[in-house]
Scaffold this active site. Sequence first.
Site, PDB file in Angstrom:
ATOM      1  N   GLY A   7       0.788  -1.144  -0.120  1.00 48.12           N
ATOM      2  CA  GLY A   7       0.012  -0.038   0.087  1.00 48.12           C
ATOM      3  C   GLY A   7       0.818   1.308   0.012  1.00 48.12           C
ATOM      4  O   GLY A   7       0.538   2.180   0.579  1.00 48.12           O
ATOM      5  N   GLY A  10      -0.142   5.015  -1.045  1.00 47.46           N
ATOM      6  CA  GLY A  10      -1.342   5.548  -0.393  1.00 47.46           C
ATOM      7  C   GLY A  10      -0.496   6.716   0.396  1.00 47.46           C
ATOM      8  O   GLY A  10       0.676   6.770   0.952  1.00 47.46           O
ATOM      9  N   MET A  12      -0.586   6.987   4.044  1.00 45.21           N
ATOM     10  CA  MET A  12       0.233   6.354   5.135  1.00 45.21           C
ATOM     11  C   MET A  12       1.509   5.390   4.337  1.00 45.21           C
ATOM     12  O   MET A  12       2.470   5.440   5.087  1.00 45.21           O
ATOM     13  CB  MET A  12      -0.675   5.554   5.956  1.00 45.21           C
ATOM     14  CG  MET A  12      -1.594   6.182   7.079  1.00 45.21           C
ATOM     15  SD  MET A  12      -0.467   7.333   7.984  1.00 45.21           S
ATOM     16  CE  MET A  12       1.103   6.132   8.432  1.00 45.21           C
ATOM     17  N   ALA A  84      -1.880  -2.456   9.457  1.00 43.91           N
ATOM     18  CA  ALA A  84      -2.190  -1.311   9.979  1.00 43.91           C
ATOM     19  C   ALA A  84      -3.557  -0.833   9.320  1.00 43.91           C
ATOM     20  O   ALA A  84      -3.832   0.337   9.418  1.00 43.91           O
ATOM     21  CB  ALA A  84      -0.881  -0.543   9.965  1.00 43.91           C
ATOM     22  N   THR A  85      -4.021  -1.709   8.715  1.00 45.32           N
ATOM     23  CA  THR A  85      -5.431  -1.232   8.306  1.00 45.32           C
ATOM     24  C   THR A  85      -6.410  -1.183   9.103  1.00 45.32           C
ATOM     25  O   THR A  85      -6.692  -2.024   9.974  1.00 45.32           O
ATOM     26  CB  THR A  85      -5.815  -1.965   6.869  1.00 45.32           C
ATOM     27  OG1 THR A  85      -5.515  -3.266   7.152  1.00 45.32           O
ATOM     28  CG2 THR A  85      -4.818  -1.578   5.843  1.00 45.32           C
ATOM     29  N   ALA A 109      -6.067  -1.784  15.264  1.00 42.32           N
ATOM     30  CA  ALA A 109      -6.856  -0.559  14.629  1.00 42.32           C
ATOM     31  C   ALA A 109      -6.151   0.642  14.796  1.00 42.32           C
ATOM     32  O   ALA A 109      -6.471   1.488  13.958  1.00 42.32           O
ATOM     33  CB  ALA A 109      -8.042  -0.593  15.364  1.00 42.32           C
ATOM     34  N   HIS A 140     -12.425  12.391  12.559  1.00 40.44           N
ATOM     35  CA  HIS A 140     -11.585  12.091  11.772  1.00 40.44           C
ATOM     36  C   HIS A 140     -11.882  13.013  10.503  1.00 40.44           C
ATOM     37  O   HIS A 140     -12.681  13.707  10.250  1.00 40.44           O
ATOM     38  CB  HIS A 140     -11.618  10.449  11.296  1.00 40.44           C
ATOM     39  CG  HIS A 140     -10.847   9.547  12.207  1.00 40.44           C
ATOM     40  ND1 HIS A 140     -11.450   9.138  13.262  1.00 40.44           N
ATOM     41  CD2 HIS A 140      -9.650   8.926  12.264  1.00 40.44           C
ATOM     42  CE1 HIS A 140     -10.720   8.172  14.100  1.00 40.44           C
ATOM     43  NE2 HIS A 140      -9.554   8.354  13.268  1.00 40.44           N
ATOM     44  N   LYS A 144     -12.546   9.775   5.610  1.00 38.68           N
ATOM     45  CA  LYS A 144     -12.446   8.195   6.054  1.00 38.68           C
ATOM     46  C   LYS A 144     -13.678   7.529   5.870  1.00 38.68           C
ATOM     47  O   LYS A 144     -14.722   8.046   5.989  1.00 38.68           O
ATOM     48  CB  LYS A 144     -12.260   8.533   7.894  1.00 38.68           C
ATOM     49  CG  LYS A 144     -12.005   7.230   8.308  1.00 38.68           C
ATOM     50  CD  LYS A 144     -11.600   7.630   9.840  1.00 38.68           C
ATOM     51  CE  LYS A 144     -11.373   6.332  10.537  1.00 38.68           C
ATOM     52  NZ  LYS A 144     -10.280   5.284  10.146  1.00 38.68           N
ATOM     53  N   THR A 151     -10.347   2.467  16.035  1.00 33.96           N
ATOM     54  CA  THR A 151      -9.727   2.831  17.214  1.00 33.96           C
ATOM     55  C   THR A 151     -10.807   3.001  18.337  1.00 33.96           C
ATOM     56  O   THR A 151     -10.736   2.535  19.310  1.00 33.96           O
ATOM     57  CB  THR A 151      -9.035   4.194  17.065  1.00 33.96           C
ATOM     58  OG1 THR A 151      -7.992   3.914  16.122  1.00 33.96           O
ATOM     59  CG2 THR A 151      -8.398   4.536  18.521  1.00 33.96           C
TER      60      THR A 151
END
Length: 246
Positions: A7, A10, A12, A84-85, A109, A140, A144, A151
Amino acid sequence: MNFIVHGASGRMGCILTEAIRDGGKHGIAALVSPEWADAPEEKRYASLSGVSAAADCVIDFSNHAATRELLLWCEEKNLPLVLATTGHTADEREAIAGAAERIPIFFSANMSVGVAVLATFAKTAAALFPDADIEIVEKHHHNKLDVPSGTALLLADRIKEARTDAQYVIGRHLDGKRTKTEIGIHAVRIGSEVGTHEILISTGNETITLKHEAENRKLFADGAIAAAEFLAGKAPGLYTMQDIVS
């Protein structure tokens, strides 16, 4: 350690790539994104199937829809995986748990150590005030996709360890009195907000407010790198941020 960033194109993925390069402690084995054509000289690949470079861990900041393919590839290569998704379905979570029987997987999360500390505080407070009302508010950016945030659900799940009869009410929108066992979870989507999570615990006589604010996204990259370092030499299993802070 040498990492495969899954990824990588993207937001991140780019931040993580920069953090690895700037840190000077680790290297990049491959950068993977379906938006790219294979360019081995730049360590860029359209998919994991094109990657042959030696690596110590895969860090995934792509999309939960890629989870099954990612798990199969990491199992085939016997590589640790940092997921980490967010937004995983129940079936995807089941697949993650199954794969963790064969390879070490770090699944959280939220990659912030601070959020893990917040979750611990929230569980402690919920246990100390068993009759208090508890509400979670998460904010957020307006792009998103998942609601509520992973989280917020992580925090609620930690509270539920102390409140085993808790029921989640997501986005309260119907008339009716608040029940004794509910945990309200509310999502705000606005501007370029990185991420704020606030837990309100009220007895009616006093209110405790626990809050975490992400000031920039680099903290998630740093957390993912720490997670990968944590997995080094670990036996197969499913690990979380709580394993780092405990």
